[in-house]
Write a protein that holds these residues in place. Structure first.
Motif: not given
Length: 266
Positions: A48, A77, A100-101, A105, A108, A112
């Motif tokens: 991020i 990942k 992260v993506e 969800p 994520q 965030h």
């Protein structure tokens, strides 16, 4: 940001030993009063913008470090780069970031939410790379992250600090092979990471690595104190390339297994 590379590594080491009490014992066991040369350190983060790999890298680039290799860990990942200093006796730096993506969800949103709590000014402060956690985290959230990504849970729990230091066996008096180092560690009752065998890599790929399993330390979550895996100590033996110079890169297949040194093995 630091202006002295040795001061930065000294501060990183002090923080690391606090998180990894066994590291000081390993250091003592292997050093026998001699100086131990650090092959590399590793740092972890999220991809991020506010805290990504390049944000961490700037702390080293300002001291003369340059990017020398890119790595991709598809199953975990992660993406990573390694950095080297013009003075080859300075440690190499391996920085990885979680994509992260590529996760659910839910993960994520959690990540965030953590990064939003970071003060942007903190990311360029001298102490950022050994400043720990910049967010509130409860234990249930840690467990939720752990179910999806051990790496995400580790960064959430420990924040910004060295994930491991690495003894350079090439510069370790009294040891010629990685097996000799591993034997000394096992005789000293240290548990080695055995994922894919105790020795990762080989002379054929110009790098052999082993590591202890991470220490367990008490971590204060928002709601409770829990004992969880922290940091580990790694050992690396490098082999010369065709031109006679020691190989300075990393082997992705081996690093993939080294990441598992922070898994909770009981």
């Amino acid at each position: 940001m630091h202006t002295d590379v040795n001061q930065l590594f000294a501060a990183l080491w002090d923080d690391y030993v606090e998180m990894t009490p066994s590291a000081a014992k390993v250091h003592q066991l292997l050093a026998k009063g001699e100086t131990i040369i650090n092959d590399h350190i590793a740092l972890r983060t999220f991809n991020i913008a506010k805290v990504n790999l390049s944000v961490l890298a700037k702390h080293f680039e300002s001291l003369g470090y340059v990017a020398c290799g890119d790595y991709d860990f598809e199953a975990k990942k992660l993406k990573a780069k390694h950095f080297e200093h013009p003075d080859p006796t300075q440690p190499k730096v391996f920085i990885s970031e979680l994509m992260v993506e590529a996760f659910s969800p839910e993960l994520q949103a959690i990540v965030h939410g953590l990064v939003e709590q970071v003060d942007e000014a903190a990311t360029t402060a001298d102490n950022f790379l050994y400043s720990g956690r910049h967010w509130e985290l409860d234990y249930a959230t840690y467990e939720q992250l752990l179910a999806e990504s051990e790496y995400a849970a580790w960064v959430a729990a420990f924040g910004y600090r060295a994930n491991h230091f690495t003894v350079s066996i090439n510069h370790l008096p009294g040891y010629n092979t990685i097996l000799e180092v591993n034997d000394t560690l096992k005789q000293g009752d240290f548990v080695l990471n055995s994922v894919g065998g105790e020795v990762k890599g080989s002379a054929d790929v110009l790098l052999e690595q082993s590591s202890t399993m991470a220490d367990k330390v008490n971590v204060a979550f928002k709601d409770v104190q829990k004992t969880i895996p922290s940091c580990f100590y790694e050992f690396a033996l490098r082999y010369p390339k065709a031109d006679g110079e020691l190989y300075t890169g990393f082997v992705a297949a081996s690093a993939d297994k080294i990441f598992e040194s922070t898994n909770n093995a009981g």
